[in-house]
Design a protein around this motif. Structure first.
Motif, PDB file in Angstrom:
ATOM      1  N   LEU A 183       0.816  -1.221   0.000  1.00 16.82           N
ATOM      2  CA  LEU A 183       0.000   0.000   0.000  1.00 16.82           C
ATOM      3  C   LEU A 183       0.851   1.273   0.000  1.00 16.82           C
ATOM      4  N   MET A 184       2.149   1.128   0.192  1.00 20.64           N
ATOM      5  CA  MET A 184       3.064   2.276   0.139  1.00 20.64           C
ATOM      6  C   MET A 184       3.604   2.450  -1.280  1.00 20.64           C
ATOM      7  N   GLY A 185       3.104   1.676  -2.225  1.00 22.09           N
ATOM      8  CA  GLY A 185       3.600   1.801  -3.588  1.00 22.09           C
ATOM      9  C   GLY A 185       4.904   1.055  -3.811  1.00 22.09           C
ATOM     10  N   VAL A 186       5.204   0.113  -2.929  1.00 22.30           N
ATOM     11  CA  VAL A 186       6.459  -0.637  -3.046  1.00 22.30           C
ATOM     12  C   VAL A 186       6.203  -1.939  -3.809  1.00 22.30           C
TER      13      VAL A 186
ATOM     14  N   SER B  57     -15.937  -9.715 -11.039  1.00 20.12           N
ATOM     15  CA  SER B  57     -16.459  -9.050 -12.225  1.00 20.12           C
ATOM     16  C   SER B  57     -16.745  -7.602 -11.876  1.00 20.12           C
ATOM     17  N   GLY B  58     -17.028  -6.806 -12.910  1.00 25.37           N
ATOM     18  CA  GLY B  58     -17.282  -5.394 -12.697  1.00 25.37           C
ATOM     19  C   GLY B  58     -16.059  -4.564 -13.022  1.00 25.37           C
ATOM     20  N   SER B  59     -16.208  -3.250 -12.919  1.00 22.38           N
ATOM     21  CA  SER B  59     -15.071  -2.407 -13.275  1.00 22.38           C
ATOM     22  C   SER B  59     -14.825  -1.343 -12.217  1.00 22.38           C
ATOM     23  N   ILE B  60     -13.563  -0.949 -12.113  1.00 21.05           N
ATOM     24  CA  ILE B  60     -13.164   0.136 -11.224  1.00 21.05           C
ATOM     25  C   ILE B  60     -12.359   1.090 -12.096  1.00 21.05           C
ATOM     26  N   GLU B  61     -12.915   2.274 -12.291  1.00 18.32           N
ATOM     27  CA  GLU B  61     -12.258   3.222 -13.189  1.00 18.32           C
ATOM     28  C   GLU B  61     -11.735   4.390 -12.378  1.00 18.32           C
ATOM     29  N   PHE B  62     -10.439   4.642 -12.485  1.00 13.60           N
ATOM     30  CA  PHE B  62      -9.835   5.768 -11.769  1.00 13.60           C
ATOM     31  C   PHE B  62      -9.269   6.737 -12.796  1.00 13.60           C
ATOM     32  N   ARG B  63      -9.767   7.944 -12.790  1.00 12.95           N
ATOM     33  CA  ARG B  63      -9.375   8.966 -13.758  1.00 12.95           C
ATOM     34  C   ARG B  63      -9.375   8.402 -15.177  1.00 12.95           C
ATOM     35  N   GLY B  64     -10.479   7.707 -15.492  1.00 15.16           N
ATOM     36  CA  GLY B  64     -10.676   7.245 -16.858  1.00 15.16           C
ATOM     37  C   GLY B  64      -9.957   5.963 -17.220  1.00 15.16           C
ATOM     38  N   ARG B  65      -9.270   5.342 -16.236  1.00 14.60           N
ATOM     39  CA  ARG B  65      -8.532   4.132 -16.566  1.00 14.60           C
ATOM     40  C   ARG B  65      -9.016   2.971 -15.706  1.00 14.60           C
ATOM     41  N   ASP B  66      -9.235   1.810 -16.325  1.00 17.41           N
ATOM     42  CA  ASP B  66      -9.684   0.665 -15.555  1.00 17.41           C
ATOM     43  C   ASP B  66      -8.526   0.106 -14.739  1.00 17.41           C
ATOM     44  N   ILE B  67      -8.711   0.070 -13.423  1.00 19.43           N
ATOM     45  CA  ILE B  67      -7.609  -0.389 -12.567  1.00 19.43           C
ATOM     46  C   ILE B  67      -7.918  -1.723 -11.897  1.00 19.43           C
ATOM     47  N   SER B  68      -8.969  -2.397 -12.363  1.00 22.09           N
ATOM     48  CA  SER B  68      -9.388  -3.595 -11.630  1.00 22.09           C
ATOM     49  C   SER B  68      -8.383  -4.741 -11.730  1.00 22.09           C
ATOM     50  N   SER B  69      -7.435  -4.656 -12.679  1.00 26.74           N
ATOM     51  CA  SER B  69      -6.421  -5.719 -12.678  1.00 26.74           C
ATOM     52  C   SER B  69      -4.997  -5.165 -12.525  1.00 26.74           C
ATOM     53  N   VAL B  70      -4.907  -3.915 -12.070  1.00 28.60           N
ATOM     54  CA  VAL B  70      -3.590  -3.304 -11.842  1.00 28.60           C
ATOM     55  C   VAL B  70      -3.093  -3.719 -10.450  1.00 28.60           C
ATOM     56  N   SER B  71      -1.776  -3.905 -10.295  1.00 28.62           N
ATOM     57  CA  SER B  71      -1.270  -4.360  -8.994  1.00 28.62           C
ATOM     58  C   SER B  71      -1.290  -3.218  -7.978  1.00 28.62           C
ATOM     59  N   PRO B  72      -1.395  -3.572  -6.689  1.00 28.03           N
ATOM     60  CA  PRO B  72      -1.548  -2.556  -5.637  1.00 28.03           C
ATOM     61  C   PRO B  72      -0.486  -1.454  -5.680  1.00 28.03           C
ATOM     62  N   HIS B  73       0.789  -1.828  -5.905  1.00 32.33           N
ATOM     63  CA  HIS B  73       1.806  -0.778  -5.844  1.00 32.33           C
ATOM     64  C   HIS B  73       1.706   0.173  -7.033  1.00 32.33           C
ATOM     65  N   GLU B  74       1.187  -0.315  -8.167  1.00 29.98           N
ATOM     66  CA  GLU B  74       0.972   0.572  -9.314  1.00 29.98           C
ATOM     67  C   GLU B  74      -0.203   1.513  -9.045  1.00 29.98           C
ATOM     68  N   ILE B  75      -1.207   1.001  -8.366  1.00 26.00           N
ATOM     69  CA  ILE B  75      -2.380   1.824  -8.068  1.00 26.00           C
ATOM     70  C   ILE B  75      -1.990   3.003  -7.180  1.00 26.00           C
ATOM     71  N   VAL B  76      -1.099   2.746  -6.221  1.00 20.55           N
ATOM     72  CA  VAL B  76      -0.609   3.837  -5.366  1.00 20.55           C
ATOM     73  C   VAL B  76       0.057   4.896  -6.245  1.00 20.55           C
ATOM     74  N   ARG B  77       0.848   4.432  -7.206  1.00 20.00           N
ATOM     75  CA  ARG B  77       1.557   5.370  -8.083  1.00 20.00           C
ATOM     76  C   ARG B  77       0.606   6.166  -8.960  1.00 20.00           C
ATOM     77  N   LEU B  78      -0.558   5.559  -9.257  1.00 20.39           N
ATOM     78  CA  LEU B  78      -1.546   6.277 -10.057  1.00 20.39           C
ATOM     79  C   LEU B  78      -2.261   7.349  -9.233  1.00 20.39           C
TER      80      LEU B  78
END
Ligand code: ADP
Ligand code: MG
Lengths: 297, 239
Positions: A183-186, B57-78
């Motif tokens: 959750l820290m982006g690591v 199933s379903g979608s999660i869109e953050f600032r116009g981009r689907d993040i439902s299969s993005v990894s947690p650390h990438e989501i923080v960076r977004l």
């Protein structure tokens, strides 16, 4: 036993303990993060010694360069093992990782037996290791003096990385809470990879120094040092880096002093170490510096 | 403009169907709250948004981009960060290190310093005094402040908070909510999960009521506060 013999034995104990300490750190770091015993770690130690052997004997590299290359290569091997064997079972129950580790260890040992053979190879140690020092009336070999010195330097570098750098901070964070670290982006997999590299580099250094001390190397050379280093990690408090260092020195001293005090116990030296392990597990299962601080609710 | 759009989100834990078609919107610059009883699926919703739980199933869109299969650390960076349920601070790291972990992926050192100054100097002055203490030695309230401060250190566009007032003394609850308005005033969008429904609805622009993995009601904070059913079920007011 007079004072000068005791002094000599203490130096020998420190030097053996250094090697256990170098090897114990890898066990404790991986356990701290992934909560399993990386049985293949003792084979990493062996890979370190053989890499140095080949860099010296086959490629005829100068000693410091051969040692540095061997350490780097072994670090890569450690990372590769994590990547190929452990990462796929990361989310599986702990026991799967443990069984995988046993498999990897057996694989590396047998690969060693097949490729380099079971016959011991003579390791060429550098000249300064066989030099003899006279301290008062006591004569000690270069190995006994240099091994603890090199070890302390390496441990200082390792401590700097773990406690003073950003990646080290992430390693410590991962060992507390993997999910919170995500959750820290690591990128946690990357941090784990670096942890394997660091632990394997130290094990390689340990293997090379071991080969300087006992210059006959075999593919199974890591087995007993591995068990003892693991014991050291448990005695020190598994998961604790300072604990692994202290545990390593304790085990080294216990082993050497057992034989020094009662030479007819020398056949039982390994048994005594495992007795220490059993007693520790019964009396103080968390080890000397084991985690006692828990999160507040 | 919604910064976050969740549509028909389903999450399973093995055989347990925890979220059954959840849809919600978080408009930019607002505070949206998600209330509901224990086990309703609030934490699961936040875990799905932050990538810790996978949507079936379903979608999660953050600032116009689907993040439902993005990894947690990438989501923080977004730009989404979360102060998770149970605080989850690193008890073996110092308070300062905990905060710096929050900024782990950031390269803008100068701006990180400014944020640290703001978070530890203005928002939570208590943290400043305890910089070199281990996180585990803080009191529960201080740990909660640290968890929120740490989540802010990534300078998120969307801050998710999972029950930040849980287990805190009333005075500290007030302090947490004061800080949330302050963060909001700085332009941060907030998705707030709370069992303290009253305080949450007061501060929120919009609210959703979650029950058994489904959104059963939604409306502005005032509308929900005035609603008879909400008052009975979640504000502890009998008939
Ligand atoms: N890791 C898990 N494994 C199995 N079931 C879970 C897990 N986490 C949550 N659940 C179940 O999912 C449902 C929603 O839980 P949760 O999202 O934690 O609710 P809330 O945060 O609203 O209290 C509950 O029925 C809970 O028992
Ligand atoms: Mg919850």
């Amino acid at each position: 036993m007079n004072a000068s013999v005791l002094f000599q034995q203490l130096i020998n104990g420190m030097s053996l303990g250094s090697l256990y300490a170098l090897l114990a750190i890898g066990y404790t770091m991986v356990y701290g993060i992934l909560r399993f015993i990386n049985f293949a770690h003792s084979d990493i130690f062996m890979v370190g010694a053989y890499s140095a052997f080949f860099f010296i004997a086959v490629f005829r590299l100068p000693w410091p360069l051969a040692a540095a290359f061997a350490v780097a290569l072994t670090a890569l091997v450690g990372m590769t093992i994590d990547r190929a064997a452990y990462r796929p079972v990361r989310d599986a129950p702990r026991i799967s990782a443990l069984i995988t580790a046993v498999g990897v260890s057996s694989f590396i040992e047998n690969l060693g037996l097949v490729t380099v053979g079971a016959r011991p190879k003579a390791f060429e140690s550098p000249g300064f290791m066989s030099q003899v020092f006279h301290i008062g009336s006591v004569a000690v070999t270069g190995v006994a003096v240099w091994v603890p010195i090199i070890t302390v330097l390496l441990l200082a570098i390792m401590m700097y990385i773990v406690y003073r750098t950003k990646i080290g901070m992430a390693m410590r964070a991962v060992s507390t809470d993997i999910e919170a670290t995500r959750l820290m982006g690591v990128d946690v997999d990357r941090v784990i990879s670096y942890t394997f590299a660091l632990g394997s580099a130290l094990a390689a250094a340990g293997g090379i120094l071991w080969a300087c001390k006992y210059p006959k190397i075999t593919p199974l050379m890591g087995v007993y040092p591995g068990w003892k280093a693991f014991t050291a990690a448990v005695v020190g408090g598994i998961g604790s880096i300072p604990g692994a260092m202290i545990g390593g020195f304790i085990i080294g001293l216990v082993e050497v002093l057992t034989v020094a005090i009662s030479p007819n116990l020398s056949g039982y030296r390994d048994g005594v170490i495992f007795l220490v392990l059993v007693v520790f597990l019964l009396v103080r299962p968390t080890g000397i510096l084991g985690e006692t601080l828990k999160e507040k609710v | 403009m919604s910064i976050l759009k969740v549509r028909d989100l389903n999450v399973h834990y093995g055989g347990i169907h925890a979220l059954k078609g959840v849809s919600l919107d978080v408009p930019e610059g607002t505070i949206v709250t998600l209330i509901g009883a224990n086990g309703a699926g609030k934490t699961t919703t936040l875990r799905a948004i932050t990538g810790l739980a996978r949507a079936s199933s379903g979608s999660i869109e953050f600032r116009g981009r689907d993040i439902s299969s993005v990894s947690p650390h990438e989501i923080v960076r977004l730009g989404i960060s979360m102060a998770a349920e149970g605080r989850r601070i690193f008890y073996n790291l110092t308070v300062l290190e905990n905060l710096m972990m929050g900024a782990y992926h950031r390269q803008d050192t100068e701006e990180v310093k400014k944020d640290l100054e703001w978070i530890s100097g203005v928002l939570f002055p208590r943290l400043r005094e305890r910089f070199s203490q281990k996180g585990g030695t803080l009191s529960g309230g201080e740990q909660q402040m640290l968890a929120v401060g740490r989540a802010l250190m990534s300078r998120p566009k969307l801050l998710c908070l999972d029950e930040p007032s849980l287990g805190l003394a009333p005075l500290l609850v007030q302090e947490v909510f004061r800080v949330l308005s302050e963060i909001h005033d700085e332009g941060c969008t907030i998705l707030l999960v709370e069992q303290n429904a009253k305080a949450a609805l007061k501060i929120a622009d919009y609210g959703y009521v979650l029950r058994g993995g489904t959104i059963t009601m939604h409306g502005t904070g005032e509308e929900l506060l005035a609603d008879e059913r909400v008052r009975k079920a979640y504000l502890g007011e009998g008939e």
